[in-house]
Scaffold this active site. Structure first.
Site, short mmCIF file in Angstrom:
data_model
loop_
_atom_site.label_atom_id
_atom_site.label_comp_id
_atom_site.label_asym_id
_atom_site.label_seq_id
_atom_site.Cartn_x
_atom_site.Cartn_y
_atom_site.Cartn_z
N GLN A 37 -5.58 -2.75 -2.50
CA GLN A 37 -6.74 -1.16 -3.09
C GLN A 37 -6.51 -0.49 -4.11
O GLN A 37 -7.54 0.01 -4.52
CB GLN A 37 -6.08 -0.04 -2.00
CG GLN A 37 -6.90 -0.08 -0.28
CD GLN A 37 -5.96 1.00 0.11
OE1 GLN A 37 -5.28 0.69 1.82
NE2 GLN A 37 -6.59 2.29 0.41
N PHE A 60 -6.24 1.19 4.97
CA PHE A 60 -5.73 2.38 5.68
C PHE A 60 -5.07 3.24 4.63
O PHE A 60 -4.27 3.80 5.04
CB PHE A 60 -4.81 2.46 6.54
CG PHE A 60 -6.77 1.03 7.86
CD1 PHE A 60 -7.53 1.90 8.11
CD2 PHE A 60 -5.97 0.11 8.05
CE1 PHE A 60 -8.35 1.63 9.40
CE2 PHE A 60 -6.95 -0.17 8.67
CZ PHE A 60 -8.38 -0.09 8.89
N GLU A 99 -1.92 0.75 -1.01
CA GLU A 99 -2.57 1.25 -2.27
C GLU A 99 -0.99 0.74 -3.33
O GLU A 99 -1.50 0.83 -4.04
CB GLU A 99 -2.47 2.56 -2.05
CG GLU A 99 -2.80 3.29 -3.11
CD GLU A 99 -2.99 5.39 -3.33
OE1 GLU A 99 -3.14 5.24 -1.34
OE2 GLU A 99 -2.85 5.94 -3.75
N ARG A 121 0.55 16.93 -0.38
CA ARG A 121 -0.87 17.00 0.38
C ARG A 121 -0.93 17.47 1.38
O ARG A 121 -1.56 17.97 2.00
CB ARG A 121 -1.84 15.61 0.25
CG ARG A 121 -3.15 15.66 1.13
CD ARG A 121 -4.46 14.59 1.02
NE ARG A 121 -4.54 14.96 -0.30
CZ ARG A 121 -5.73 15.18 -0.56
NH1 ARG A 121 -6.46 15.26 1.16
NH2 ARG A 121 -6.87 15.06 -1.49
N ARG A 178 -4.60 6.83 5.64
CA ARG A 178 -5.29 7.54 6.05
C ARG A 178 -4.30 9.48 6.21
O ARG A 178 -4.49 9.57 7.37
CB ARG A 178 -6.12 7.06 7.01
CG ARG A 178 -7.42 7.50 7.07
CD ARG A 178 -8.17 6.42 8.24
NE ARG A 178 -9.47 6.70 8.61
CZ ARG A 178 -10.13 6.17 9.00
NH1 ARG A 178 -9.38 5.04 9.90
NH2 ARG A 178 -11.56 5.75 8.50
N PHE A 187 -3.10 11.17 4.47
CA PHE A 187 -2.14 10.92 2.97
C PHE A 187 -0.95 12.62 2.79
O PHE A 187 -1.31 13.28 2.21
CB PHE A 187 -2.86 10.73 1.45
CG PHE A 187 -2.24 11.10 0.16
CD1 PHE A 187 -1.99 9.40 0.37
CD2 PHE A 187 -1.83 12.09 -0.70
CE1 PHE A 187 -0.84 9.09 -1.20
CE2 PHE A 187 -0.83 11.20 -1.67
CZ PHE A 187 -0.68 9.18 -1.62
N ALA A 227 -8.03 8.22 -1.33
CA ALA A 227 -7.93 9.47 -0.58
C ALA A 227 -9.66 9.88 -0.92
O ALA A 227 -10.23 11.01 -1.20
CB ALA A 227 -7.88 10.54 -2.70
N GLU A 275 -11.50 9.73 5.10
CA GLU A 275 -9.47 10.11 5.89
C GLU A 275 -10.38 11.49 7.26
O GLU A 275 -8.79 11.68 7.92
CB GLU A 275 -8.71 10.58 4.30
CG GLU A 275 -7.67 9.93 3.97
CD GLU A 275 -7.61 10.58 2.91
OE1 GLU A 275 -6.51 10.62 2.61
OE2 GLU A 275 -8.71 10.53 1.87
#
Lengths: 814, 498
Positions: A206, A237, A241, A319, A351, A353, A519, A727
């Site tokens: 990703q 998902f 990342e 987050r 997903r 986060f 994100a 998300e």
């Protein structure tokens, strides 16, 4: 309307198009990273040697026996690394470790002529370990104060004083398990060396730019010597990342050392045991309400299970803290967070986060307190919604509070909730062994990377002489439909038919310095960049068209491939215009750039306006619980979700439904278990296969699933008025969990507060309903067994059921 | 049910999407069909789990249909589990062979148009599983009558007769399945000109005598039972192979490399199915799908079992012989067959013997079956008990391994329990009968008071453990709850079954 958000008539954006690769998907023609090696000559295959300890020192590693195995070509170890022996971005993830920090960690990699040879070679490598004590559960980590990274606090007002004054104060604990991504395509890379020593890596990633950077620093190269390409992913998902970098680096290292292409593909067992997952969280909280059920104050400490290294745990925690409020106004707040260091895989983006974990805390608080307050849960939730002008605990002003209310009301109407609640009551009064319940929960999810710098993107748009258009951008396609949306944005901006536009795979030598496709920001950021590039080209073409049609350039428009202008009936075809422009020596390609304006965030005080906007949604879910087993079914789901003005409705509905089902899996089915005993298998992932870790199947699909996109939802701050969608819908599934809680409560007396573990597996639901029915904790309720045990920070910790701190007598008199 | 006898051995090959392809020199007895296809550039079929749980590797195989071997059916199986050598001479079709982007197959068109693919990785497997159901003979007969959610175990069915659980062995992590369901329910009937539909009307490919050597191992498909038994007698290390749904997992996940695999799934001696006056006889080599269809509900307890047994992709390969042969304590067939008082016919080169299933299991994955013996047949005595139920408790509603599985078979005459057989799985090192519970029930009135009392006895049966599937306390509770549930659902005595 802003220029960014304004949409022309008959725009290609907004049309319900199928996925741009759908025909390739269904015919098996779509190529993924690991489909390339059968098409490549002389490939070597990599296989890991995995440590059988949660924590240990590697005291000796003998590769010679592996080299005796037929077909084994080389064993990669720390000595082979020309650059930095680290596969992460924080410097805490040695690629070839001397200290093993989780069960299954790779200590070295074997290269073989076939995967079978490499596997046998890996079995032959001899490693000596010196086992060390390990920390596995959140409870152990909290007790040992084993933390890593920053411990931020989000604070507004004076929560302790507000709690003193509150009419009703409750405290409790909430614990939730993590989640395995279980993208159907496991991590994969294929690396080769070019004639001049440059490295080309195909990676299912990703974040191609970061994969490039990690490969470069492991190999001791500069970024311009490494190119990373991602054709497409079989699901990401968030799990791709950060996680793919190390595997790409190992493949690249093997290719540099052998001169041959190296394929590294984790099989499912490898992927489950080696890569990070959603963070499990523990929260302790105190909450205060007034007599009408208005939230007055909340104090909470959230502890996430970060695993062995930091990875993305700090931003995930940030987050989470920024989403404990969800859609609710809480005047006085103090939220602190910390990341536990445990000897597990390094937990990572997934997903939402951290958002889902933060939201689960407040929904758990409301769901448990509502019966104790004597207020219906849906009424308690609605009573606490934000209104415009209020601010979040971290200081961002609320401007679209009406969207949650409108979605809430529409769900109630479309879902016929009043009538169905009466039916549920009737059902419950006539069925001894089953209960139904309907729960409604809202979602308010902030869009943008918390870290402001990541909110930028680039694109490269080529118009060829024949008028065809090739778009490259920095985002990656993992099934979310980003490429479909980008084609629509390009066709809309240029005013050409969709079939004139094609997309090229994502590569770091086309668009540099990209942010992760994460994100939910992929379409916002890359869409802005694609639009910018197209506008640059269009501006130049308008000059040419203006001269040709003898009108001002500003009067020129391209509509469905036809160049028209106010003040003349004469038209030009797109192809003609492009042809003319080329011979007039006009630049027919452009690099586009976009950065999100108006963001600011001070992570030192956790205050600012980190989000461009919020995405909203509401879900009403009806479930049925079976008293004999705790098994449950989702009967009906009604969702109204805010995607702004949709760029691509079929794609957006797909994201909403898929996110919802994935969230329901996290909350009700998927059950990560580690061996937490003191035996030889301590730290082993007990659910390291598809037969032990269960995803939702088609039989778990709700019988009725209605998804409606919220109307009048234009978003000024995003490309063509749209909103991010990747998300936020996952968190709509909190309605399933709350419905299960209510169904369990319906086995008990009115006012029963149910403490429901997460995931709410049939077993968890069974014990919860037994407790509700008997009014007492059933034997075996908290069975430590194998797996995450409820973390109790100290022996004097309160019970997990929220308890009023106000005596019952006082309540009666209040 | 019969099949054609295997034909002469020759160079091993597989017909892929209509073209015969030699298996090739590098193919070993352990080479999976999936790897073999992918190595030949047919990379549409994917490996998602390598243990038959996700269906990303599903392909279509041409098999004899249940009409006496004159016609063919397309069956979807997990290609990651089946050694390609076991398909020697047979026909497979992959997503690539069903259609092209220029000319999509109806299944492919519906999935593409309705947003049935997002990342697309699971999609070719879904396409194949859906295509098998698309081509299923008799699918249309349920069309128009079917309502969603009919029957707890049969699973939902579309207006076109499409049984949704045909794709319950395929996992999708992106879509949430709604568009896949819509695509499935929108399918019409195959065109007359559809080559795969036409292929159904021709005779099935006969099984071939196969002997494949490689990597120090051997895969043999014998011509008949006699040859198989001689092989088994000579080679105690021989491993029987039917659907390979267990062996395949051992090979892929646990690194097993059996030295000799003996494919028995097409031996006609293992494929009889007969409902007689005194007993039901089920060939141990029939797939569960074939048994389910062949019995057509004649044994209600088995009819309840099959839809809950793994997934269709597994049931299309798995056999009762294999499920009992592994002697796993958590196989779902054993509790049911224990409750049915089943017996096994064990065959060896020295003859046959009949063993009661209740005496068959001796320990964890151990049984009285001797080296050289195979399970030829399962026998169920008639008449059947009148009050029966199969209760499977698992985390996921379908296609999950049981935490606990129970099968009840009671006779209730004039309100009194006259006979009780209760089979349990997942609560002991072997499948067991709940003997104490059975005797506590017999001669007692079939009343709420009885079951509430005896539920405590049942809850104390076995020695359940705590593991990642369930706690010991939950397993015990589920035993007791199962009796309460049986009574709640069948409070009155049912009529004795024929």
């Amino acid at each position: 309307m802003s220029r960014l958000s304004q949409r022309p008539d008959d725009a290609v954006v907004g049309r319900a198009l199928r996925h741009e690769s759908a025909d390739l998907h269904v015919t098996g023609r779509a190529l993924y990273t690991d489909d390339l090696h059968p098409r490549t000559k002389d490939v070597l295959h990599a296989w890991p040697v995995q440590a059988p300890h949660a924590h240990a020192l590697v005291t000796d590693l003998r590769v010679a026996p592996a080299l005796e195995v037929p077909g084994v070509v080389r064993v990669l170890t720390a000595q082979d690394v020309p650059g930095t022996n680290d596969g992460g971005i924080k410097g805490d993830e040695p690629l070839f470790p001397s200290e093993v920090c989780f069960h299954g960690q790779a200590v070295c990699w074997v290269l073989g002529e076939t995967a079978e040879a490499a596997r046998r070679g890996a079995l032959a490598v001899e490693v000596d370990y010196d086992a060390l004590p390990s920390t596995l559960t959140l409870a152990e980590a909290i007790a040992a104060e084993s933390f890593q990274g920053a411990q931020p606090t989000v604070q507004r007002g004076d929560a302790p004083s507000a709690l003193e004054r509150a009419a009703h104060v409750f405290h409790g604990e909430t614990e939730m398990a993590g989640q395995e991504h279980f993208y159907l395509e496991t991590n994969a890379a294929l690396a080769r060396v070019e004639d001049d020593g440059r490295v080309f890596v195909e990676s299912s990633t990703q974040h191609p730019t970061e994969t490039q950077e990690i490969v470069a620093h492991v190999l001791g190269l500069q970024s311009h010597e490494v190119t990373v390409q991602c054709l497409r992913m079989g699901g990401g998902f968030g799990g791709k990342e950060m996680q793919p970098h190390a595997y790409a680096a190992v493949a690249a290292l093997g290719a540099r050392l052998t001169g041959r292409p190296v394929r590294l593909r984790l099989n499912r067992t490898h992927d489950l045991t080696m890569t990070g997952k959603r963070h499990g969280f523990h929260a302790r909280w105190r909450v205060g309400f007034d007599d009408e059920g208005h939230l007055l104050a909340l104090e909470a400490t959230l502890t996430s299970d970060g695993g062995w290294s930091l990875d993305l745990s700090e931003p995930v925690l940030a987050r989470a803290l920024c989403h404990v409020d969800n859609a609710y106004w809480i005047p006085d707040v103090r939220l602190t967070g910390r990341v536990a260091r445990t000897h597990k895989t390094s937990q990572t983006a997934f997903r939402g986060f951290g958002g889902p974990q933060g939201m689960l805390v407040i929904e758990d608080v409301l769901g448990r307190c509502a019966p104790l307050l004597g207020i219906e849960p849906h009424e308690l939730r609605r009573r606490n919604f934000y209104v415009d002008g209020q601010t979040t605990p971290y200081g961002q002003v609320i401007t679209q509070a009406d969207r949650v209310r409108r979605a809430w009301d529409q769900v109630a109407t479309d879902g016929d909730l009043d009538r169905r609640r009466a039916e549920v009551a009737e059902f419950n009064s006539t069925h001894e062994h089953a209960r139904r319940a309907i729960a409604v929960t809202p979602v308010k999810f902030g869009i943008s990377f918390n870290l402001t710098a990541f909110n930028q993107a680039g694109a490269l748009v080529h118009v060829y002489k024949d008028g065809s258009v090739l778009v490259t951008h920095g985002g990656t396609e993992m099934g979310q439909g980003l490429h479909t949306k980008m084609l629509q944005v390009a066709a809309t901006t240029l005013g050409v038919p969709l079939q004139l536009v094609r997309l090229a795979p994502t590569r770091t030598d086309k668009v540099p310095n990209t942010s992760a496709t994460a994100a939910s920001s992929g379409a916002d950021l890359n869409g802005g960049a694609v639009k910018d590039a197209c506008e640059q080209i269009l501006d130049r073409l308008a000059q040419v068209a203006g001269e040709r049609l003898q009108v001002p350039a500003a009067a020129v428009r391209v509509v469905d491939g036809v160049v028209v202008a106010e003040g003349t009936d004469e038209t030009l075809s797109w192809a003609e215009l492009v042809h003319t422009a080329y011979f007039a020596r006009t630049q027919l390609f452009a690099a586009g750039y976009y950065r999100t304006e108006g963001l600011h965030w001070d992570s030192s005080v956790m205050q600012g306006s980190p989000f461009k906007y919020f995405a909203h949604g509401v879900a009403a879910t009806e479930v049925e619980v079976d008293a004999f087993t705790g098994a449950h079914r989702t009967l009906r789901v009604d969702i109204v979700h805010d995607v702004g003005d949709s760029l691509s409705p079929l794609v957006d509905v797909g994201q909403i439904e898929g996110g919802f089902v994935q969230g329901a899996g996290w909350l009700t089915l998927e059950d990560l278990r580690w061996d937490t005993g003191d035996g030889a298998g301590r730290g082993r992932l007990a659910t390291a296969s598809a037969s032990t870790y269960k995803l939702p199947s088609i039989a778990d699909l709700p019988e009725v699933l209605n998804v409606t996109l919220l109307s009048r939802a234009h978003e000024e701050g995003a490309v063509y008025g749209s909103k991010a969608v990747g998300e936020p819908p996952l968190m709509l599934a909190l309605s399933v969990r709350e419905a299960l809680r209510q169904a369990c409560a319906a086995f008990g007396a009115s006012g029963t507060s149910v403490d429901l573990p997460s995931p709410a597996t049939p077993e968890a639901v069974f014990w919860a309903l037994q407790e509700a029915r008997t009014g007492a904790r059933a034997q075996g309720h908290v069975d430590p067994g194998a797996g995450p045990t409820p973390a109790l920070p100290d022996p004097d910790a309160p019970e997990r059921r929220p308890e009023s701190e106000v005596a019952v007598d006082d309540l009666a008199g209040a | 049910m019969t099949t054609t006898a295997p034909t002469e051995a020759g160079a091993a090959f597989l017909t892929v999407n209509g073209t015969p392809v030699p298996l090739g020199d590098t193919t070993t007895p352990h080479t999976t069909t999936l790897d073999w296809l992918r190595d030949r550039g047919l990379t549409g079929s994917k490996e998602g789990c390598a243990e038959g749980e996700c269906g990303a590797c599903a392909v279509l195989v041409a098999r004899p249909s249940g009409d006496g071997g004159t016609s063919t059916e397309w069956v979807a199986v997990n290609s990651c589990l089946v050694p390609v050598g076991a398909l020697d001479g047979q026909e497979v079709v992959t997503a690539e062979g069903l259609g092209t982007p220029e000319q999509l197959h109806p299944v492919q068109r519906e999935l593409a148009d309705r947003g049935g693919s997002q990342c697309g990785y699971c999609t070719p497997g879904f396409v194949c599983a859906m295509a098998a159901e698309f081509y299923r003979a008799g699918r249309g007969e349920r069309a128009g009558h079917a309502e969603e959610g009919t029957g707890e175990h049969a699973g939902p069915c579309g207006p076109n007769g499409f049984e949704l659980h045909a794709v319950s062995g395929n996992l999708c992590r992106c879509t949430g399945y709604r568009p896949i369901r819509d695509a499935a329910y929108a399918l019409g009937e195959p065109d007359e000109s559809d080559p795969l539909a036409q292929r159904r009307r021709a005779r099935p490919t006969p099984a071939r005598h196969t002997r494949l050597l490689g990597d120090g191992a051997e895969l043999v498909r014998p011509v008949d039972l006699a040859e198989a038994l001689v092989l088994l007698a000579e080679r105690p290390d021989a491993l029987l192979l039917a659907g390979s749904t267990d062996v395949g997992v051992e090979v892929n996940l646990r690194g097993a490399r059996p030295r000799l695999l003996v494919a028995v799934d097409r031996l006609s001696e293992l494929r009889d199915l007969e409902v007689g006056d005194d007993e039901v006889r089920i060939g141990a080599g029939l797939t569960l799908t074939e048994v389910e269809r062949g019995l057509a509900g004649r044994v209600p307890l088995l009819a309840q079992l099959f839809p809950q047994f793994a997934s269709p992709l597994i049931r299309n390969g798995a056999t009762l012989g294999g499920n009992l042969g592994t002697a796993s304590p958590i196989g779902d067939a054993a509790p049911v067959l224990l409750a049915l008082d089943a017996a096994l016919v064990l065959a060896s080169s020295e003859g046959e013997r009949v063993v009661d299933l209740a005496d068959y299991f001796t320990g964890y994955r151990e049984s009285v079956r001797r080296p050289g013996e195979l399970i030829r047949e399962v026998r169920i005595p008639l008449p059947l008990a009148g009050t029966t139920a199969f209760h499977k408790v698992a985390k996921r509603r379908v296609d999950d391994i049981s935490s606990v599985a129970l099968a009840h078979a009671l006779d209730v005459v004039d309100g009194t329990v006259t006979r009780a057989r209760i089979g349990l799985g997942g609560v002991a090192p072997t499948p067991v009968r709940a003997l104490r519970t059975e005797s506590a029930l017999v001669d007692r009135p079939w009343t709420r008071e009885t079951v509430e009392e005896v539920a405590g006895v049942l809850a104390a049966e076995g020695t359940p453990l705590t593991d990642h599937r369930a706690s010991a306390a939950y397993r015990s509770a589920m035993l007791g709850q199962s009796l309460l549930r049986l009574y709640a659902e069948q409070p009155r005595a049912s009529k004795e079954q024929p």
